[in-house]
Design a protein around this motif. Structure first.
Motif, PDB file in Angstrom:
ATOM      1  N   PRO A 398       0.700  -1.233   0.057  1.00  0.00           N
ATOM      2  CA  PRO A 398       0.024   0.027   0.123  1.00  0.00           C
ATOM      3  C   PRO A 398       0.987   1.306  -0.030  1.00  0.00           C
ATOM      4  O   PRO A 398       0.536   2.231  -0.476  1.00  0.00           O
ATOM      5  N   ASP A 423      -3.335  -5.841   2.709  1.00  0.00           N
ATOM      6  CA  ASP A 423      -3.655  -5.133   1.429  1.00  0.00           C
ATOM      7  C   ASP A 423      -2.379  -5.235   0.531  1.00  0.00           C
ATOM      8  O   ASP A 423      -1.393  -4.878   1.025  1.00  0.00           O
ATOM      9  N   VAL A 436      -7.168  -2.308  -5.012  1.00  0.00           N
ATOM     10  CA  VAL A 436      -6.672  -2.920  -3.596  1.00  0.00           C
ATOM     11  C   VAL A 436      -7.237  -4.345  -3.581  1.00  0.00           C
ATOM     12  O   VAL A 436      -8.277  -4.640  -3.340  1.00  0.00           O
ATOM     13  N   GLU A 438      -7.141  -7.502  -1.034  1.00  0.00           N
ATOM     14  CA  GLU A 438      -6.949  -7.979   0.484  1.00  0.00           C
ATOM     15  C   GLU A 438      -6.860  -9.631   0.240  1.00  0.00           C
ATOM     16  O   GLU A 438      -7.245 -10.248  -0.018  1.00  0.00           O
ATOM     17  N   VAL A 461     -11.002  -5.029  -2.353  1.00  0.00           N
ATOM     18  CA  VAL A 461     -11.486  -4.085  -1.686  1.00  0.00           C
ATOM     19  C   VAL A 461     -11.130  -2.598  -1.898  1.00  0.00           C
ATOM     20  O   VAL A 461     -11.298  -1.874  -0.819  1.00  0.00           O
ATOM     21  N   THR A 462     -11.101  -2.469  -3.169  1.00  0.00           N
ATOM     22  CA  THR A 462     -10.696  -1.197  -3.473  1.00  0.00           C
ATOM     23  C   THR A 462     -12.081  -0.219  -3.223  1.00  0.00           C
ATOM     24  O   THR A 462     -11.651   0.879  -2.384  1.00  0.00           O
ATOM     25  N   ARG A 465     -12.241   0.166   0.814  1.00  0.00           N
ATOM     26  CA  ARG A 465     -11.289   0.982   1.281  1.00  0.00           C
ATOM     27  C   ARG A 465     -11.297   2.455   0.967  1.00  0.00           C
ATOM     28  O   ARG A 465     -11.138   3.251   1.673  1.00  0.00           O
ATOM     29  N   GLU A 466     -12.087   2.901  -0.295  1.00  0.00           N
ATOM     30  CA  GLU A 466     -12.288   4.125  -0.605  1.00  0.00           C
ATOM     31  C   GLU A 466     -13.455   4.472   0.410  1.00  0.00           C
ATOM     32  O   GLU A 466     -13.564   5.835   1.084  1.00  0.00           O
ATOM     33  N   GLU A 468     -14.049   3.541   3.263  1.00  0.00           N
ATOM     34  CA  GLU A 468     -13.506   3.683   4.471  1.00  0.00           C
ATOM     35  C   GLU A 468     -12.858   5.111   4.526  1.00  0.00           C
ATOM     36  O   GLU A 468     -12.632   5.923   5.582  1.00  0.00           O
ATOM     37  N   GLY A 469     -12.051   5.347   3.607  1.00  0.00           N
ATOM     38  CA  GLY A 469     -11.292   6.612   3.324  1.00  0.00           C
ATOM     39  C   GLY A 469     -12.191   7.817   3.563  1.00  0.00           C
ATOM     40  O   GLY A 469     -12.158   8.808   4.305  1.00  0.00           O
TER      41      GLY A 469
END
Ligand code: ADP
Length: 713
Positions: A398, A423, A436, A438, A461-462, A465-466, A468-469
């Motif tokens: 990452p 990741d 991304v 996982e 999990v792209t 993760r986005e 989550e961001g």
């Protein structure tokens, strides 16, 4: 003798008991005993003082096998009485009669005791099973051997009833006693279970493989023609060997019919064939024909003929036991093979339907399992197990550093490490920014057949993760935007407290400070309202209905017209749409609110809402005479927290994001253009017309989160 097994102890448990009524059984056995004794004594040779054959030992076995512990005392008494009486009537001495009776009772008792002790599940010794297993066959052999040996020993000792035997006599007695037990027992232990009520019947079709496949009878696969052929061949061979004065040296041929019968017939038919063949040989030998009759000592010839009978029956029993067990093993193997195939198919289906990618590979790179989801995700999931040149330099940590082979989760798992949800970034031509992935990996247990392997599972999990961001950024902005007015509130409240502490605060100063506090509180309330609106626009389940949009817009406009700037709002009447009324009101409230808010100072806002049809949709245009939105910002204003004008215009940057979500959830789109004649802005958006079927709800596309400018305090 105390018989141990429970089965033979309980009278009802002996299946043989139910064969025929007890009285009939006794009569039948009395007759059989008499006949067998007569036949045996008919072969009595006074010069040797011994009978050459002794079928009575087989009859004794039958008495015991069809009775039970309760009947045995009477059976034994009757067996003794009838056999001795028959012997006396036939002309024997009383000593011979007593010895004959003693032998048969002893032999049957010992046989039965061994069987009940070690083969209690067999028919005749307490159970219902036919003789189908080699283990049972061993017990049967032990029982007949020990029973015959005891009886023969007593006969050889004489006990003062008959003269003691020499070796030839003793051997003959043992052979004749043993062979008739084997012959009668071999047939009885196949036939008895079939005749017993509830006992197994011969299978008409091949038994279906079942999970608990036990040795069952082999089915007779030939037809009557084969039986006839077998009978003819048997007669021909036995005739050739036993009927000629000077027999041909064809004895070896005797194995052919018995082998044929054992391989092709079911166990009972094969045993009957063996007994019939052996009896034929004995009868021929006793009548002076055949190979055995040519022996100098008739006792040896008789012993050999009876040994042939025993061997034929034993061979049949051995072959049928072995083949039954082999058939059962094959059935079990088929069952477990079918079960394995079923499990494999199930596992395959599970793997196929999984959303996660799975690869199981060996250390040498051979892929054992991979699934469609994994291949679809990575084009080739193999790249997670090794880094071929084509993919080298495409997998990254990452933090952006490239991954080398030793760092692959698969390799680390092979080295014994448990890799848990790490990741990796996979860059490709189609997604240069990278997806991304996982990845988890763990070693697979090492066995002799499969050398070291590891299982890798992974998922894209792209988006997660986005999200989550975004969520983190969203929470940061919310915290920041609430914190600012709170700082204002507490700052001015502190100042007010200080002034009061000094005891002197003018009404003008106090009101100014309280005004600031109220302003900050108002901003906070608006922000919280917008947040709630944002949540509603995003998560509220859609309940579309045919609506008069003009009426809803009028309601919204009425509240705005009362504002300080007295805006002029014109709405085209009769616009009908299919929409969720709550969301529609939110949409119009935000758009009209902005239109009357973002105007130059001292300008009276002028807003118009018009509509024109566009297929299943209607296109609405909301035009204002406000300050307009620079072209470069016309797309971004729909993003969360993005604001253009901050000075003098309170706001949170959520309103247009709410509008966009509402429109998109109704299957429409929204944009902003320059206003009429280059003044202000025109928001253009589409909604389903009334009566139209609401299009499928497309997902609201991802938004970049921009940190909002400072709120106005
Ligand atoms: P806010 O709470 O700031 O109004 P919005 O998402 O509703 O947030 O609007 C985002 C930005 O777009 C505003 O800060 C403003 O600069 C601009 N904007 C929105 N509507 C108009 C309009 N009718 N005229 C001019 N600018 C507008």
């Amino acid at each position: 003798m105390e018989v141990q097994a429970a089965g033979w102890r309980t009278p009802a448990a002996g299946p043989g008991r139910a064969l025929v009524p007890e009285g009939l059984r006794l009569v039948a056995f009395v007759c059989a005993t008499w006949i067998a004794t007569d036949i045996g004594f008919a072969s009595y040779r006074p010069e040797f003082g011994v009978s050459l054959i002794w079928p009575l030992s087989g009859v004794g076995l039958l008495w015991a096998a069809t009775g039970d512990r309760r009947t045995w005392p009477l059976d034994a008494v009757l067996l003794t009485a009838v056999s001795s009486a028959a012997l006396v009537v036939a002309g024997s001495t009383t000593g011979q009669a007593a010895m004959g009776a003693l032998q048969v009772v002893l032999q049957a008792t010992v046989y039965q005791a061994v069987m009940v002790r070690w083969a209690p599940a067999l028919w005749g010794s307490g159970g219902t099973r036919p003789l189908r297993r080699t283990a049972d066959l061993w017990v049967f052999l032990l029982a007949v051997t020990v029973g015959s040996a005891v009886a023969s020993g007593v006969r050889a000792a004489g006990l003062g009833l008959v003269p003691t035997s020499d070796l030839q006599d003793a051997s003959l007695v043992l052979a004749r006693n043993l062979s008739w037990m084997i012959a009668v027992g071999g047939v009885a232990l196949q036939l008895g279970p079939r005749l017993a009520p509830g006992g197994p019947r011969p299978a008409r079709t091949r038994p279906e493989p079942g999970p608990r496949a036990a040795p069952t009878d082999r089915t007779w696969r030939g037809g009557p023609l084969e039986l006839l052929a077998l009978a003819v061949v048997t007669l021909a061979v036995y005739g050739a060997v036993f009927t000629r004065e000077q027999p041909l040296p064809l004895t070896f041929l005797l194995t052919v019919p018995s082998l044929w019968a054992a391989m092709r017939l079911d166990a009972l038919r094969a045993a009957v064939h063996a007994v019939a063949s052996g009896t034929f040989a004995i009868v021929m030998t006793l009548s002076g024909n055949g190979v055995f009759a040519s022996m100098d000592d008739p006792r040896v010839g008789a012993a050999l003929a009876q040994a042939l009978l025993a061997v034929l029956v034993l061979k049949t029993l051995v072959i049928s036991c072995v083949m039954s067990e082999r058939d059962a093993a094959i059935r079990r193997a088929r069952v477990s093979e079918a079960a394995s195939l079923g499990r494999a198919a199930l596992l395959g289906a599970v793997l196929h339907n999984m959303n996660e990618g799975i690869v199981v590979a060996r250390e040498d790179g051979e892929v054992l399992v991979r699934n469609a989801a994994g291949d679809a995700l990575l084009r080739s999931s193999v790249m997670l197990t090794t880094l071929p040149d084509a993919t080298r330099g495409r997998l990254f940590h990452p933090d952006g550093t490239a991954l080398d082979e030793a760092e692959l989760p698969f390799r680390r798992a092979l080295a014994g490490e448990e890799v848990l949800r790490e990741d990796l970034v996979l860059r490709s031509d189609s997604s240069p920014d990278g997806r991304v992935i996982e990845v988890s990996a763990s070693p697979v247990a090492e066995t002799e057949e499969s050398p070291r392997a590891a299982v890798v599972n992974f998922r894209d999990v792209t988006t997660v993760r986005e999200h989550e961001g975004d969520l983190a950024a969203f929470a940061g902005v919310v915290a920041h935007d609430l914190n600012n007015p709170l700082t204002v509130v507490s700052g001015w409240a502190d100042s007010l407290a200080d002034f009061f502490a000094l005891g002197d605060v003018s009404a003008e100063d106090g009101q100014a400070m309280i005004g600031r506090i109220q302003g900050a509180a108002t901003h906070m309330r608006r922000f919280i309202d917008d947040l709630l609106g944002y949540t509603v626009a995003r998560d509220r389940p859609l309940s579309p209905e045919d609506l008069d949009l003009s009426a809803v817009a009028e309601e919204v406009a009425r509240l705005r017209r009362d504002g300080a700037t007295h805006p002029h709002i014109e709405i085209e009447p009769g616009i009908r749409v299919r929409a969720d009324v709550v969301l529609l009101r939110q949409l119009l409230d935000n758009l009209v609110g902005n239109a009357v808010k973002y105007v130059a100072p001292h300008t009276r806002p002028h807003v118009t809402l018009t509509c024109r049809p566009a297929g299943d949709m209607v296109e609405l245009r909301l035009t204002d005479n406000g300050i307009g939105i620079p072209e470069s910002m016309r797309q971004r204003v729909f993003e969360t927290f993005v604001r253009v004008q901050t000075d003098g215009y309170g706001g949170t940057g959520l309103g247009l994001d709410i509008c966009r979500r509402v429109v998109v959830r109704h299957g429409g789109d929204i944009r902003v253009e320059e206003g009429a004649e280059g003044v202000g802005s025109t928001f253009v958006f589409t909604l389903p017309r009334a009566g139209a079927r609401l299009p499928g709800l497309p997902p609201v596309e991802r938004q970049q989160v921009a940190v909002s400018p400072e709120p106005t305090a």
